[in-house]
Write a protein that holds these residues in place. Structure first.
Motif, PDB file in Angstrom:
ATOM      1  N   LEU A   1       0.925  -1.455  10.368  1.00  0.00           N
ATOM      2  CA  LEU A   1       2.655  -2.392  10.525  1.00  0.00           C
ATOM      3  C   LEU A   1       3.012  -2.161   9.479  1.00  0.00           C
ATOM      4  N   ALA A   2       2.640  -1.253   8.961  1.00  0.00           N
ATOM      5  CA  ALA A   2       3.408  -1.559   7.514  1.00  0.00           C
ATOM      6  C   ALA A   2       4.908   0.113   8.088  1.00  0.00           C
ATOM      7  N   ALA A   3       3.346   0.908   8.390  1.00  0.00           N
ATOM      8  CA  ALA A   3       3.992   2.001   8.844  1.00  0.00           C
ATOM      9  C   ALA A   3       5.076   1.684  10.249  1.00  0.00           C
ATOM     10  N   GLN A   4       4.870   1.058  10.777  1.00  0.00           N
ATOM     11  CA  GLN A   4       5.475   1.246  12.200  1.00  0.00           C
ATOM     12  C   GLN A   4       6.742   0.590  11.865  1.00  0.00           C
TER      13      GLN A   4
ATOM     14  N   LEU B   1      -5.911  -2.212  -2.937  1.00  0.00           N
ATOM     15  CA  LEU B   1      -5.566  -0.736  -3.002  1.00  0.00           C
ATOM     16  C   LEU B   1      -5.076  -0.782  -1.743  1.00  0.00           C
ATOM     17  N   LEU B   2      -5.339  -1.760  -0.415  1.00  0.00           N
ATOM     18  CA  LEU B   2      -5.114  -1.293   0.663  1.00  0.00           C
ATOM     19  C   LEU B   2      -3.196  -2.099   0.908  1.00  0.00           C
ATOM     20  N   GLU B   3      -3.551  -3.282  -0.015  1.00  0.00           N
ATOM     21  CA  GLU B   3      -1.881  -3.607  -0.225  1.00  0.00           C
ATOM     22  C   GLU B   3      -0.871  -2.625  -0.940  1.00  0.00           C
ATOM     23  N   LEU B   4      -1.467  -1.385  -1.942  1.00  0.00           N
ATOM     24  CA  LEU B   4      -0.779  -0.446  -2.522  1.00  0.00           C
ATOM     25  C   LEU B   4      -0.565   0.630  -1.127  1.00  0.00           C
ATOM     26  N   ALA B   5      -1.467   0.555  -0.702  1.00  0.00           N
ATOM     27  CA  ALA B   5      -1.348   1.972   1.151  1.00  0.00           C
ATOM     28  C   ALA B   5      -0.183   1.360   1.331  1.00  0.00           C
ATOM     29  N   MET B   6      -0.049   0.268   1.930  1.00  0.00           N
ATOM     30  CA  MET B   6       0.742  -0.627   2.979  1.00  0.00           C
ATOM     31  C   MET B   6       2.200  -0.544   2.139  1.00  0.00           C
ATOM     32  N   GLY B   7       2.360  -0.621   0.820  1.00  0.00           N
ATOM     33  CA  GLY B   7       3.715  -0.535   0.541  1.00  0.00           C
ATOM     34  C   GLY B   7       4.145   1.158   0.453  1.00  0.00           C
ATOM     35  N   LEU B   8       3.100   2.330   0.052  1.00  0.00           N
ATOM     36  CA  LEU B   8       2.761   3.076   0.293  1.00  0.00           C
ATOM     37  C   LEU B   8       4.170   3.817   1.375  1.00  0.00           C
ATOM     38  N   ALA B   9       2.810   3.003   2.887  1.00  0.00           N
ATOM     39  CA  ALA B   9       3.540   3.390   4.233  1.00  0.00           C
ATOM     40  C   ALA B   9       5.002   2.940   4.680  1.00  0.00           C
ATOM     41  N   LEU B  10       5.812   2.276   3.970  1.00  0.00           N
ATOM     42  CA  LEU B  10       7.533   2.278   4.133  1.00  0.00           C
ATOM     43  C   LEU B  10       8.317   2.912   3.102  1.00  0.00           C
TER      44      LEU B  10
END
Length: 240
Positions: free
Chosen positions: A103-106, A144-153
């Motif tokens: 969702l973040a990457a999209q 860590l998942l939240e951080l991955a979502m941030g990095l996907a942005l």
């Protein structure tokens, strides 16, 4: 001298008679880890909420890479390159780990969605958990998942609000290594109460007190600053 990536001038926000942020000038250098500290109620979360566009300032200006973003709402600042992870995990618990990051990457228009998700999960060491329902993860893995979502942005600036809260000692060590791996490609601004983490990770520190900047400098300079010691760093009065 490092270029300034995010800057605030005269930033102010009041709630009734309370000046939560009171004329703050602030400059975040590209490629640094910058910690924002201060006593409870100092205005830290309000300040980063102003930077990220979650709330609007009463006065002042915010620029990102020289562009005025003061009037932009949060979702447009995300597109410009500011990602803000919250103090309390903000994942989608019923979706898989993969779908959360997707969702973040999209939202950033990633053409290779699977590839973008894989890269983000790889950076936080969660490739093997892609199919797991996010709500069943341990608290540490949710952070860590939240951080991955941030990095996907793919942010220019990643704002972390109390990222080590609730983490075990070993998880904190892993988090520190992860944050170091992000720079200089990503600039990190973090609110953090764990002073050991702050002094270990931060290149520079800004101290807020009663909505104003009390001090700014390197960890050594902040540790030695008498005003900071009196207001925050473990004097008898401050501990009371």
């Amino acid at each position: 001298m490092a270029a300034v990536i995010l800057q605030a001038k005269g930033l102010a926000k009041a709630y009734g008679g309370l000046k939560a942020v009171d004329g703050v000038d602030f400059a975040l250098n590209a490629g640094e880890i910058h910690a924002l500290i201060g006593p409870n109620g100092a205005g830290k979360t309000t300040f980063v909420s102003l930077l990220s566009g979650r709330i609007a300032p009463d006065a002042g200006q915010i620029t990102l890479a020289g562009q005025d973003v003061t009037a932009l709402p949060a979702h447009l600042r995300v597109r410009k390159g500011i990602a803000y992870t919250f103090q309390i995990t903000s994942i989608y618990p019923r979706l898989s780990v993969f779908d959360n990051v997707a969702l973040a990457a999209q939202s950033q228009g990633a053409r290779d969605l699977a590839g973008a998700v894989g890269v983000a999960l790889g950076r936080v060491g969660m490739q093997g958990l892609a199919g797991q329902e996010a709500g069943t993860l341990s608290y540490g893995h949710q952070r860590l998942l939240e951080l991955a979502m941030g990095l996907a942005l793919k942010p220019k600036v990643l704002i972390l609000d109390e990222p080590t809260q609730g983490l075990a000692a070993g998880e904190i060590d892993d988090f520190g290594a992860l944050v170091r791996s992000l720079v200089p490609h990503t600039t990190v601004l973090m609110i953090e109460h764990n002073m050991e983490v702050v002094m270990d990770l931060a290149h520079r520190i800004t101290v807020l007190n009663f909505g104003r900047v009390l001090a700014q400098g390197t960890p050594a300079e902040i540790r030695a600053n008498p005003a900071v010691q009196a207001a925050y760093l473990g004097t008898d009065d401050a501990a009371a």
